[in-house]
Enzyme design. Structure first.
Site, PDB file in Angstrom:
ATOM      1  N   ASP A   1     -22.091 -25.627 -30.672  1.00 42.24           N
ATOM      2  CA  ASP A   1     -21.325 -26.827 -30.629  1.00 42.24           C
ATOM      3  C   ASP A   1     -20.972 -27.483 -29.199  1.00 42.24           C
ATOM      4  OD1 ASP A   1     -19.903 -29.106 -31.454  1.00 42.24           O
ATOM      5  OD2 ASP A   1     -18.052 -28.125 -32.008  1.00 42.24           O
ATOM      6  N   LEU A   2     -22.036 -27.620 -28.397  1.00 48.76           N
ATOM      7  CA  LEU A   2     -21.729 -27.823 -27.267  1.00 48.76           C
ATOM      8  C   LEU A   2     -21.389 -29.204 -26.972  1.00 48.76           C
ATOM      9  CD1 LEU A   2     -22.050 -27.044 -24.181  1.00 48.76           C
ATOM     10  CD2 LEU A   2     -24.391 -27.675 -23.985  1.00 48.76           C
TER      11      LEU A   2
END
Length: 234
Positions: free
Chosen positions: A166-167
């Site tokens: 979940d960048l």
């Protein structure tokens, strides 16, 4: 990683961790005035900031997202200890520390099993004095060297094979000198590959564009992305 089992609870400790199981007890934390605030993330379940014996930590409970989260808030199907989200994230953070990459240090995790399901929490050291990228851009634009620095940090993680599931702009923290990545839930070590690395970058770009629409006056522009890529490709 040190493992301690008590009835249906399992406590996982990172090397040299001072944590105890009571650190996961919200009532014990409140009675001892150990709660030092909470994250200002836009999500509905903020993490707690802790201060214990003069040290700063972050306590995060694992919640389900999306449609399943509306039905079952925080219970997961039991997959075996080493496949639980808390176990995998704690182990990944230990690997990241061994690689000397800029991320929060792991402290402990607790897994509470109830029959065929489990709930879990994770404690990491708090990066005091940092703000997330959205908070930073709400105040002032990043300089050209800082965007290049961010690209270089992302490249270091990618070269090492660290996949961040979940960048987004809120999982990037920075102070006046350093840049860190946080929240490695569902992350993993992978063989470096252009396909997943590009998908990681695309996710971050979508996040920045979304935040620019959502946050009034956010000091970000599309040309900043080319600076980030310049640092990444160096």
């Amino acid at each position: 990683m040190q493992l301690t089992e008590h009835r249906e609870n399992t406590l996982l400790l990172a090397p040299d961790s001072p944590a105890k199981e009571c650190w996961f007890d919200r009532e014990w934390l409140r009675r001892g005035n150990h709660i030092d605030g909470h994250s200002d993330a836009s999500g509905r379940n903020p993490a707690l900031f802790l201060k214990i014996d003069g040290n700063h930590y972050v306590l995060r409970h694992y919640y389900r997202g999306g449609l399943p989260g509306k039905l079952i808030e925080d219970a997961y199907l039991w997959p075996g200890l080493n496949k639980t989200r808390a176990y995998r994230e704690l182990k990944l953070l230990e690997q990241i520390q061994a690689l000397e990459l800029p991320a929060c240090r792991p402290v402990a995790a607790r897994i509470e099993r109830q029959g065929f399901s489990y709930r879990a929490d994770l404690i990491t050291e708090r990066l005091v004095g940092c703000r997330d990228l959205v908070g930073a851009l709400s105040r002032e634009p990043l300089s050209e060297p800082r965007w290049i620095q961010l690209g270089q940090v992302l490249a270091r993680f990618h070269r090492a094979g660290v996949y961040h599931a979940d960048l987004n702009a809120r999982n990037i923290l920075l102070d006046n000198e350093h840049i860190y990545l946080i929240d490695f839930d569902r992350g993993e070590m992978r063989n470096p590959d252009r396909k997943w690395q590009q998908a990681n970058l695309d996710r971050l770009l979508r996040s920045l564009r979304k935040e620019a629409q959502r946050v009034s006056g956010l000091k970000w522009q599309e040309s900043d992305w080319s600076l980030l890529l310049k640092g990444y490709r160096q």
